[in-house]
Design a protein around this motif. Sequence first.
Motif, PDB file in Angstrom:
ATOM      1  N   PRO A 186       5.895  -9.973   5.716  1.00 37.76           N
ATOM      2  CA  PRO A 186       5.631  -8.864   5.606  1.00 37.76           C
ATOM      3  C   PRO A 186       6.321  -8.301   7.047  1.00 37.76           C
ATOM      4  O   PRO A 186       5.544  -8.735   7.939  1.00 37.76           O
ATOM      5  N   ARG A 187       6.882  -7.252   7.046  1.00 37.11           N
ATOM      6  CA  ARG A 187       7.589  -6.559   8.272  1.00 37.11           C
ATOM      7  C   ARG A 187       5.758  -5.814   8.869  1.00 37.11           C
ATOM      8  O   ARG A 187       5.922  -6.370  10.732  1.00 37.11           O
ATOM      9  N   HIS A 188       5.431  -5.671   8.417  1.00 32.80           N
ATOM     10  CA  HIS A 188       3.590  -5.008   9.426  1.00 32.80           C
ATOM     11  C   HIS A 188       3.082  -5.724   9.829  1.00 32.80           C
ATOM     12  O   HIS A 188       2.660  -5.545  10.712  1.00 32.80           O
ATOM     13  N   VAL A 189       2.814  -6.798   9.450  1.00 35.86           N
ATOM     14  CA  VAL A 189       1.921  -8.113   9.398  1.00 35.86           C
ATOM     15  C   VAL A 189       2.825  -8.857  10.861  1.00 35.86           C
ATOM     16  O   VAL A 189       2.040  -8.871  11.717  1.00 35.86           O
ATOM     17  N   VAL A 190       4.433  -9.032  11.106  1.00 31.53           N
ATOM     18  CA  VAL A 190       4.836  -9.978  12.051  1.00 31.53           C
ATOM     19  C   VAL A 190       5.178  -8.728  13.355  1.00 31.53           C
ATOM     20  O   VAL A 190       4.818  -8.932  14.439  1.00 31.53           O
ATOM     21  N   ARG A 191       4.668  -7.401  12.864  1.00 36.62           N
ATOM     22  CA  ARG A 191       5.120  -6.087  13.762  1.00 36.62           C
ATOM     23  C   ARG A 191       3.637  -6.652  14.763  1.00 36.62           C
ATOM     24  O   ARG A 191       3.361  -6.282  16.061  1.00 36.62           O
ATOM     25  N   LEU A 192       2.571  -6.500  14.109  1.00 38.98           N
ATOM     26  CA  LEU A 192       1.156  -6.604  14.970  1.00 38.98           C
ATOM     27  C   LEU A 192       1.145  -7.635  15.435  1.00 38.98           C
ATOM     28  O   LEU A 192       0.928  -7.140  16.649  1.00 38.98           O
ATOM     29  N   LEU A 193       1.459  -8.230  14.896  1.00 34.74           N
ATOM     30  CA  LEU A 193       1.189  -9.862  15.930  1.00 34.74           C
ATOM     31  C   LEU A 193       2.628  -9.934  17.300  1.00 34.74           C
ATOM     32  O   LEU A 193       2.077 -10.418  17.802  1.00 34.74           O
ATOM     33  N   SER A 212      13.433 -16.513   7.801  1.00 34.76           N
ATOM     34  CA  SER A 212      14.336 -16.217   8.117  1.00 34.76           C
ATOM     35  C   SER A 212      14.503 -15.600   8.826  1.00 34.76           C
ATOM     36  O   SER A 212      15.233 -14.641   9.459  1.00 34.76           O
ATOM     37  N   ALA A 213      13.954 -15.733   9.948  1.00 28.98           N
ATOM     38  CA  ALA A 213      13.488 -15.435  11.793  1.00 28.98           C
ATOM     39  C   ALA A 213      13.044 -13.429  12.047  1.00 28.98           C
ATOM     40  O   ALA A 213      13.452 -13.802  12.827  1.00 28.98           O
ATOM     41  N   GLY A 214      12.814 -13.263  10.641  1.00 32.67           N
ATOM     42  CA  GLY A 214      12.195 -12.072  10.740  1.00 32.67           C
ATOM     43  C   GLY A 214      11.197 -12.219  11.927  1.00 32.67           C
ATOM     44  O   GLY A 214      11.246 -11.248  13.055  1.00 32.67           O
ATOM     45  N   ASN A 377      -4.485  -9.268   0.349  1.00 33.36           N
ATOM     46  CA  ASN A 377      -3.368  -9.337  -0.421  1.00 33.36           C
ATOM     47  C   ASN A 377      -2.348  -8.309   0.262  1.00 33.36           C
ATOM     48  O   ASN A 377      -2.176  -7.426  -0.458  1.00 33.36           O
ATOM     49  N   LEU A 378      -2.649  -9.294   1.532  1.00 34.50           N
ATOM     50  CA  LEU A 378      -0.880  -8.672   2.743  1.00 34.50           C
ATOM     51  C   LEU A 378       0.264  -9.163   2.305  1.00 34.50           C
ATOM     52  O   LEU A 378       1.499  -8.523   2.760  1.00 34.50           O
ATOM     53  N   PHE A 379       0.309  -9.841   1.649  1.00 32.67           N
ATOM     54  CA  PHE A 379       1.681 -11.313   1.512  1.00 32.67           C
ATOM     55  C   PHE A 379       1.578 -11.622   0.023  1.00 32.67           C
ATOM     56  O   PHE A 379       0.919 -11.730  -0.846  1.00 32.67           O
ATOM     57  N   PHE A 412      -5.735  -0.945   6.291  1.00 34.40           N
ATOM     58  CA  PHE A 412      -4.735  -0.973   5.511  1.00 34.40           C
ATOM     59  C   PHE A 412      -4.387   0.058   4.263  1.00 34.40           C
ATOM     60  O   PHE A 412      -4.959   0.574   4.327  1.00 34.40           O
ATOM     61  N   MET A 413      -3.789   0.301   3.718  1.00 38.65           N
ATOM     62  CA  MET A 413      -2.960   1.458   3.177  1.00 38.65           C
ATOM     63  C   MET A 413      -3.083   0.666   2.038  1.00 38.65           C
ATOM     64  O   MET A 413      -1.762  -0.951   1.636  1.00 38.65           O
ATOM     65  N   PRO A 414      -3.584   0.593   0.259  1.00 37.42           N
ATOM     66  CA  PRO A 414      -3.700   0.563  -0.335  1.00 37.42           C
ATOM     67  C   PRO A 414      -2.807   0.537  -1.858  1.00 37.42           C
ATOM     68  O   PRO A 414      -1.900   1.524  -1.577  1.00 37.42           O
ATOM     69  N   GLY A 415      -1.305  -0.874  -2.117  1.00 35.65           N
ATOM     70  CA  GLY A 415      -0.379  -0.475  -2.468  1.00 35.65           C
ATOM     71  C   GLY A 415      -1.107  -0.880  -4.082  1.00 35.65           C
ATOM     72  O   GLY A 415      -2.235  -1.527  -4.750  1.00 35.65           O
ATOM     73  N   LYS A 416       0.164  -1.103  -5.242  1.00 37.61           N
ATOM     74  CA  LYS A 416       0.140  -1.075  -6.317  1.00 37.61           C
ATOM     75  C   LYS A 416      -0.298  -2.972  -6.388  1.00 37.61           C
ATOM     76  O   LYS A 416      -0.611  -3.426  -6.831  1.00 37.61           O
ATOM     77  N   ASN A 417       0.646  -3.212  -5.504  1.00 36.66           N
ATOM     78  CA  ASN A 417       0.936  -4.985  -5.944  1.00 36.66           C
ATOM     79  C   ASN A 417       0.667  -5.848  -4.806  1.00 36.66           C
ATOM     80  O   ASN A 417      -0.034  -6.960  -4.558  1.00 36.66           O
ATOM     81  N   GLN A 418       0.416  -5.355  -3.567  1.00 34.41           N
ATOM     82  CA  GLN A 418       0.194  -5.798  -2.392  1.00 34.41           C
ATOM     83  C   GLN A 418      -0.069  -4.736  -1.733  1.00 34.41           C
ATOM     84  O   GLN A 418      -0.188  -3.064  -1.518  1.00 34.41           O
ATOM     85  N   ASN A 419      -1.110  -4.467  -0.703  1.00 33.64           N
ATOM     86  CA  ASN A 419      -1.459  -4.174   0.335  1.00 33.64           C
ATOM     87  C   ASN A 419      -1.134  -3.141   1.780  1.00 33.64           C
ATOM     88  O   ASN A 419       0.052  -5.389   1.900  1.00 33.64           O
ATOM     89  N   THR A 420      -0.638  -2.924   2.461  1.00 36.54           N
ATOM     90  CA  THR A 420       0.585  -2.990   3.420  1.00 36.54           C
ATOM     91  C   THR A 420      -0.890  -2.135   4.794  1.00 36.54           C
ATOM     92  O   THR A 420      -1.852  -1.793   5.018  1.00 36.54           O
ATOM     93  N   LEU A 421      -0.275  -2.448   6.017  1.00 39.59           N
ATOM     94  CA  LEU A 421      -1.068  -2.318   7.493  1.00 39.59           C
ATOM     95  C   LEU A 421      -0.168  -1.266   7.600  1.00 39.59           C
ATOM     96  O   LEU A 421       1.656  -0.750   7.825  1.00 39.59           O
ATOM     97  N   SER A 422      -0.379   0.155   8.067  1.00 42.77           N
ATOM     98  CA  SER A 422       0.804   1.252   8.688  1.00 42.77           C
ATOM     99  C   SER A 422       0.833   1.474   9.680  1.00 42.77           C
ATOM    100  O   SER A 422      -0.035   0.507  10.281  1.00 42.77           O
TER     101      SER A 422
END
Length: 510
Positions: A186-193, A212-214, A377-379, A412-422
Amino acid sequence: MTIAPTDLDHLTQRELEQALWAAANALRGPVDPGDFKAYVFPVFFYKWISDVYDYHHEQAMDDLGDDWSQELEDEDYQTFMIPADSHWDDTYEITKNTGAALNKALVAIQEANPGKLAGVFGDVNWANTERIPENALRSLLKVFHNPKITLDPAHVSGDMLGSAYEYLLREFAEASGKKAGEFFTPRHVVRLLVKILDPQPGDSVCDPACGSAGMLVETVEAVKEAGGNPRSLFLYGQEQNLTTAGIARMNLYLHGLEDFEIKRGDTFREPKLLDAAGKLRKFDVVIANPPFSLDSWPSDKWAKDHFKRALGGIVPPAKNGDWAWIQHMLSVMKDGTGRVGVIMPHGVLFRGGREAEMRQWVVEKNRLEAVIGLPNNLFYSTSIPVCLLIFRASKPEERDGKVLFIDARAKFMPGKNQNTLSDEDVKAIDAAYKRGVDIDGEGGLNLRLVDHAEIQENGFDLNIGRYIQTETKAEADVDAALAALREAQEAMDVARAALDLRLKAAGFDA
């Protein structure tokens, strides 16, 4: 070869994304959604190459006038060569046995660009109508043949293309479920790292499990956002899966990048990012989200590894390659400037045996700088809690002999199927890492800089709950037990799925 007429109507980002998703939907039914990427990305890339070729051809004709020659155009204008009868329009005009024609064209383009495009289109047999029926292939090509879908620089910017490609990757990841972990983080995790590792102009960057080289793309974006020259970066990756390795190279090209190396192969058995002397190449930034708890890595050969990656003489357990990935990444970290960031399951923090020995090694060698616990549940590929491990060849003076622990589970921001980092979550965690304090004032982070002596007293257990003051030892033990239970459950799920496949192959109804 006919030159497609230029359409002056520019696509919006949303229109481009809708067109790409329509291409995927053209395959729905006969093709499993988990396989969409193997078909849609090569066709997308083929159309892009052809449209860009046309654009540069017209440029060359306008600039050179009567002095035009194919040789001058190829040398000074074209990025990729397209042999005779291999252009998009040539293939599209063939309405019978289109798959065979597409096979022939893609092979010809790869052979005409051996240093750039060899193997980039993957290994799909487009002529196999059992896998992709003729009508489905024609529908896929028709979506891209729309005159409005002109993918040259006059109609679509590089940023739009890159964003659209990542949009498709994200959609395909959602359709693939657990398989998504093989090619997408997920892009938000990549962005943090990436923010934590802080790539600088001129850095060499490596992802030894690049998918995929993200992560490589994000390092470029980070340098660009900071006002640096992204083209000064040296980008390297290795990926075992043929289709995914092709997707990685297409991703980088579509983001406007040309100076990179993506090698295909098994990083453990055959690392291919080597220097002129045949030794492991060293990098300023090493970043990865490798497959968790790999049980098929070559542990039996690790003690005598030609590249001496069994650091401290320690061979990680045969049934779990997590620390083997870390050993490889530390082995390719450049002296002085090198830093490593890796996503790992929490089990690496507390499992015993040889993994405990490796924890002791990285602490005593003063390589481990930070342990950052992320929300659950980020992935797409797992719901277990994960952590970021940050290593440095040379730690700042104030962190010498210490490890920074950050508990970011509440960010995190809760999601229906997956949580995300804002974006705010990412900024807060990054700032906590860099400054050693929670600057947002909302109490969503807990952190502490811990002396090596205290870690030694705890038997080099790195479970975050042992060191964050708001947690008790009992709570830490519960956290460790829950993380171990989740990992065990996921391993059982994978084993059960593999057994079901074997039973079905043997003719039994699982």
